[in-house]
Write a protein that holds these residues in place. Structure first.
Motif, PDB file in Angstrom:
ATOM      1  N   SER A 294      -8.763 -18.813  15.840  1.00 42.16           N
ATOM      2  CA  SER A 294      -9.919 -18.793  14.939  1.00 42.16           C
ATOM      3  C   SER A 294     -11.194 -18.279  15.598  1.00 42.16           C
ATOM      4  CB  SER A 294     -10.161 -20.195  14.361  1.00 42.16           C
ATOM      5  OG  SER A 294     -10.284 -21.139  15.400  1.00 42.16           O
ATOM      6  N   ARG A 295     -11.185 -18.145  16.933  1.00 38.95           N
ATOM      7  CA  ARG A 295     -12.354 -17.582  17.632  1.00 38.95           C
ATOM      8  C   ARG A 295     -12.221 -16.080  17.844  1.00 38.95           C
ATOM      9  NH1 ARG A 295     -11.613 -20.770  22.815  1.00 38.95           N
ATOM     10  NH2 ARG A 295      -9.525 -20.305  22.136  1.00 38.95           N
ATOM     11  N   GLY A 296     -11.092 -15.501  17.396  1.00 37.54           N
ATOM     12  CA  GLY A 296     -10.866 -14.079  17.583  1.00 37.54           C
ATOM     13  C   GLY A 296     -10.224 -13.735  18.907  1.00 37.54           C
ATOM     14  N   LEU A 297      -9.811 -14.760  19.670  1.00 40.17           N
ATOM     15  CA  LEU A 297      -9.137 -14.515  20.941  1.00 40.17           C
ATOM     16  C   LEU A 297      -7.644 -14.349  20.720  1.00 40.17           C
ATOM     17  CD1 LEU A 297     -10.899 -17.212  23.159  1.00 40.17           C
ATOM     18  CD2 LEU A 297     -11.378 -14.758  23.080  1.00 40.17           C
ATOM     19  N   LYS A 298      -6.993 -13.604  21.599  1.00 43.98           N
ATOM     20  CA  LYS A 298      -5.544 -13.497  21.583  1.00 43.98           C
ATOM     21  C   LYS A 298      -4.988 -14.825  22.095  1.00 43.98           C
ATOM     22  CE  LYS A 298      -5.578  -9.176  20.435  1.00 43.98           C
ATOM     23  NZ  LYS A 298      -5.326  -8.829  19.060  1.00 43.98           N
ATOM     24  N   ALA A 299      -3.972 -15.333  21.441  1.00 39.97           N
ATOM     25  CA  ALA A 299      -3.360 -16.594  21.839  1.00 39.97           C
ATOM     26  C   ALA A 299      -1.873 -16.395  22.058  1.00 39.97           C
ATOM     27  CB  ALA A 299      -3.590 -17.666  20.781  1.00 39.97           C
ATOM     28  N   ARG A 300      -1.357 -17.006  23.129  1.00 37.56           N
ATOM     29  CA  ARG A 300       0.089 -16.996  23.396  1.00 37.56           C
ATOM     30  C   ARG A 300       0.492 -18.432  23.685  1.00 37.56           C
ATOM     31  NH1 ARG A 300       2.497 -13.395  28.231  1.00 37.56           N
ATOM     32  NH2 ARG A 300       1.361 -14.914  29.499  1.00 37.56           N
ATOM     33  N   TRP A 301       1.491 -18.894  22.945  1.00 36.26           N
ATOM     34  CA  TRP A 301       2.035 -20.231  23.158  1.00 36.26           C
ATOM     35  C   TRP A 301       3.475 -20.056  23.610  1.00 36.26           C
ATOM     36  CZ3 TRP A 301       0.377 -22.690  17.861  1.00 36.26           C
ATOM     37  CH2 TRP A 301      -1.023 -22.740  17.796  1.00 36.26           C
ATOM     38  N   ARG A 302       3.811 -20.654  24.747  1.00 37.16           N
ATOM     39  CA  ARG A 302       5.158 -20.521  25.299  1.00 37.16           C
ATOM     40  C   ARG A 302       5.833 -21.888  25.377  1.00 37.16           C
ATOM     41  NH1 ARG A 302       5.153 -18.365  30.820  1.00 37.16           N
ATOM     42  NH2 ARG A 302       3.051 -19.193  31.077  1.00 37.16           N
TER      43      ARG A 302
ATOM     44  N   SER B 264      -9.001  -9.720  25.221  1.00 38.24           N
ATOM     45  CA  SER B 264      -8.517  -8.400  24.813  1.00 38.24           C
ATOM     46  C   SER B 264      -7.152  -8.153  25.436  1.00 38.24           C
ATOM     47  CB  SER B 264      -9.493  -7.298  25.250  1.00 38.24           C
ATOM     48  OG  SER B 264      -9.408  -7.104  26.645  1.00 38.24           O
ATOM     49  N   ASN B 265      -6.462  -7.132  24.942  1.00 39.58           N
ATOM     50  CA  ASN B 265      -5.126  -6.827  25.466  1.00 39.58           C
ATOM     51  C   ASN B 265      -5.133  -6.422  26.929  1.00 39.58           C
ATOM     52  OD1 ASN B 265      -3.843  -7.414  23.058  1.00 39.58           O
ATOM     53  ND2 ASN B 265      -3.973  -5.317  22.302  1.00 39.58           N
ATOM     54  N   SER B 266      -6.279  -5.997  27.454  1.00 38.85           N
ATOM     55  CA  SER B 266      -6.344  -5.580  28.852  1.00 38.85           C
ATOM     56  C   SER B 266      -6.684  -6.738  29.790  1.00 38.85           C
ATOM     57  CB  SER B 266      -7.367  -4.452  29.025  1.00 38.85           C
ATOM     58  OG  SER B 266      -8.650  -4.901  28.648  1.00 38.85           O
ATOM     59  N   ASP B 267      -7.098  -7.890  29.239  1.00 40.29           N
ATOM     60  CA  ASP B 267      -7.436  -9.048  30.074  1.00 40.29           C
ATOM     61  C   ASP B 267      -6.166  -9.825  30.435  1.00 40.29           C
ATOM     62  OD1 ASP B 267     -10.156  -8.509  29.919  1.00 40.29           O
ATOM     63  OD2 ASP B 267     -10.423  -9.751  28.130  1.00 40.29           O
ATOM     64  N   PRO B 268      -6.162 -10.502  31.589  1.00 38.30           N
ATOM     65  CA  PRO B 268      -5.001 -11.338  31.926  1.00 38.30           C
ATOM     66  C   PRO B 268      -4.991 -12.616  31.073  1.00 38.30           C
ATOM     67  CG  PRO B 268      -6.701 -11.552  33.608  1.00 38.30           C
ATOM     68  CD  PRO B 268      -7.177 -10.498  32.641  1.00 38.30           C
ATOM     69  N   TRP B 269      -3.802 -13.169  30.855  1.00 45.53           N
ATOM     70  CA  TRP B 269      -3.678 -14.432  30.136  1.00 45.53           C
ATOM     71  C   TRP B 269      -4.229 -15.552  31.008  1.00 45.53           C
ATOM     72  CZ3 TRP B 269      -2.674 -14.475  25.181  1.00 45.53           C
ATOM     73  CH2 TRP B 269      -1.912 -13.454  24.613  1.00 45.53           C
ATOM     74  N   GLN B 270      -4.993 -16.451  30.401  1.00 47.53           N
ATOM     75  CA  GLN B 270      -5.542 -17.625  31.084  1.00 47.53           C
ATOM     76  C   GLN B 270      -4.927 -18.879  30.460  1.00 47.53           C
ATOM     77  OE1 GLN B 270      -7.789 -17.419  33.713  1.00 47.53           O
ATOM     78  NE2 GLN B 270      -7.402 -15.232  33.536  1.00 47.53           N
ATOM     79  N   ILE B 271      -4.345 -19.734  31.285  1.00 57.21           N
ATOM     80  CA  ILE B 271      -3.773 -20.982  30.775  1.00 57.21           C
ATOM     81  C   ILE B 271      -4.908 -21.913  30.373  1.00 57.21           C
ATOM     82  CG2 ILE B 271      -2.417 -23.033  31.325  1.00 57.21           C
ATOM     83  CD1 ILE B 271      -0.742 -21.296  33.197  1.00 57.21           C
ATOM     84  N   THR B 272      -4.833 -22.430  29.151  1.00 56.55           N
ATOM     85  CA  THR B 272      -5.838 -23.365  28.657  1.00 56.55           C
ATOM     86  C   THR B 272      -5.286 -24.780  28.518  1.00 56.55           C
ATOM     87  OG1 THR B 272      -5.337 -22.700  26.391  1.00 56.55           O
ATOM     88  CG2 THR B 272      -7.206 -21.615  27.465  1.00 56.55           C
ATOM     89  N   TYR B 273      -4.054 -24.891  28.063  1.00 59.12           N
ATOM     90  CA  TYR B 273      -3.415 -26.194  27.878  1.00 59.12           C
ATOM     91  C   TYR B 273      -1.966 -26.129  28.296  1.00 59.12           C
ATOM     92  CZ  TYR B 273      -7.140 -28.308  25.069  1.00 59.12           C
ATOM     93  OH  TYR B 273      -8.332 -28.848  24.653  1.00 59.12           O
ATOM     94  N   GLU B 274      -1.456 -27.270  28.765  1.00 56.52           N
ATOM     95  CA  GLU B 274      -0.028 -27.454  28.970  1.00 56.52           C
ATOM     96  C   GLU B 274       0.338 -28.806  28.367  1.00 56.52           C
ATOM     97  OE1 GLU B 274       1.747 -25.960  32.855  1.00 56.52           O
ATOM     98  OE2 GLU B 274      -0.319 -26.487  33.416  1.00 56.52           O
ATOM     99  N   HIS B 275       1.456 -28.842  27.659  1.00 58.03           N
ATOM    100  CA  HIS B 275       1.969 -30.086  27.104  1.00 58.03           C
ATOM    101  C   HIS B 275       3.374 -30.281  27.662  1.00 58.03           C
ATOM    102  CE1 HIS B 275      -1.352 -30.149  24.262  1.00 58.03           C
ATOM    103  NE2 HIS B 275      -1.011 -28.943  23.846  1.00 58.03           N
TER     104      HIS B 275
ATOM    105  N   GLU C  33      -2.051 -20.195  26.214  1.00 51.20           N
ATOM    106  CA  GLU C  33      -2.844 -19.219  26.967  1.00 51.20           C
ATOM    107  C   GLU C  33      -3.716 -18.424  26.001  1.00 51.20           C
ATOM    108  OE1 GLU C  33       0.163 -17.748  30.345  1.00 51.20           O
ATOM    109  OE2 GLU C  33       0.964 -17.683  28.301  1.00 51.20           O
ATOM    110  N   GLU C  34      -4.797 -17.870  26.530  1.00 50.01           N
ATOM    111  CA  GLU C  34      -5.663 -17.026  25.699  1.00 50.01           C
ATOM    112  C   GLU C  34      -6.220 -15.884  26.549  1.00 50.01           C
ATOM    113  OE1 GLU C  34      -9.909 -19.369  26.027  1.00 50.01           O
ATOM    114  OE2 GLU C  34      -8.530 -19.987  24.443  1.00 50.01           O
ATOM    115  N   ARG C  35      -6.676 -14.860  25.840  1.00 48.26           N
ATOM    116  CA  ARG C  35      -7.386 -13.748  26.476  1.00 48.26           C
ATOM    117  C   ARG C  35      -8.237 -13.077  25.405  1.00 48.26           C
ATOM    118  NH1 ARG C  35      -2.423  -9.619  27.866  1.00 48.26           N
ATOM    119  NH2 ARG C  35      -1.937  -9.014  25.749  1.00 48.26           N
TER     120      ARG C  35
END
Length: 135
Positions: free
Chosen positions: A91-99, A117-128, A113-115
């Protein structure tokens, strides 16, 4: 579940919560409810995901909603090897990846994870780290 939130300053915050999964819509979708009652927000989470399989794309349409935090996301999910990977925008316009990784009959490891833009590296935000507590 045990949750680790990765903060921008490199520190982490640990909380606990619960997840409930079930088939809905006469077996046509999976719905899960995520509850993490720690305050203040954004550590608090009361949300739900609806996952609907689409044979035309060989994947799942995923809709996440957390009305407590006004956090929403739409993703497409597919199996990749032994993992399930979901990718979309939040909802913030960031790319999100859930693994979903390390999946067993009684547990899984979920990595958010979020980033920007497509050129930015993925940053881990949460782990469950989820585990079954009853059959």
């Amino acid at each position: 579940m045990d949750t680790v939130r990765h903060l921008d300053d490199g520190t982490t915050e640990e909380t606990t919560g619960e997840i409930h999964f079930g088939w809905v819509l006469e077996g046509r979708a999976i719905q899960d409810i995520w509850i993490r009652p720690k305050r203040p927000a954004p550590s608090t989470m009361y949300g739900t995901t609806l996952r609907i399989f689409d044979p035309a794309i060989g994947g799942w349409h995923i809709i996440w909603s957390d009305p407590f935090n006004q956090d929403y996301s739409r993703q497409i999910g597919r199996a990749e090897g032994k993992d399930i990977i979901q990718i979309g925008d939040d909802s913030r316009g960031l790319k999100a990846r859930w693994r979903f990784t390390e999946i067993t009959a009684d547990s899984f490891h979920w990595i958010g994870e979020e980033r920007s833009s497509n050129s930015d590296p993925w940053q881990i935000t949460y782990e469950h780290f989820a585990r079954r507590t009853s059959p």
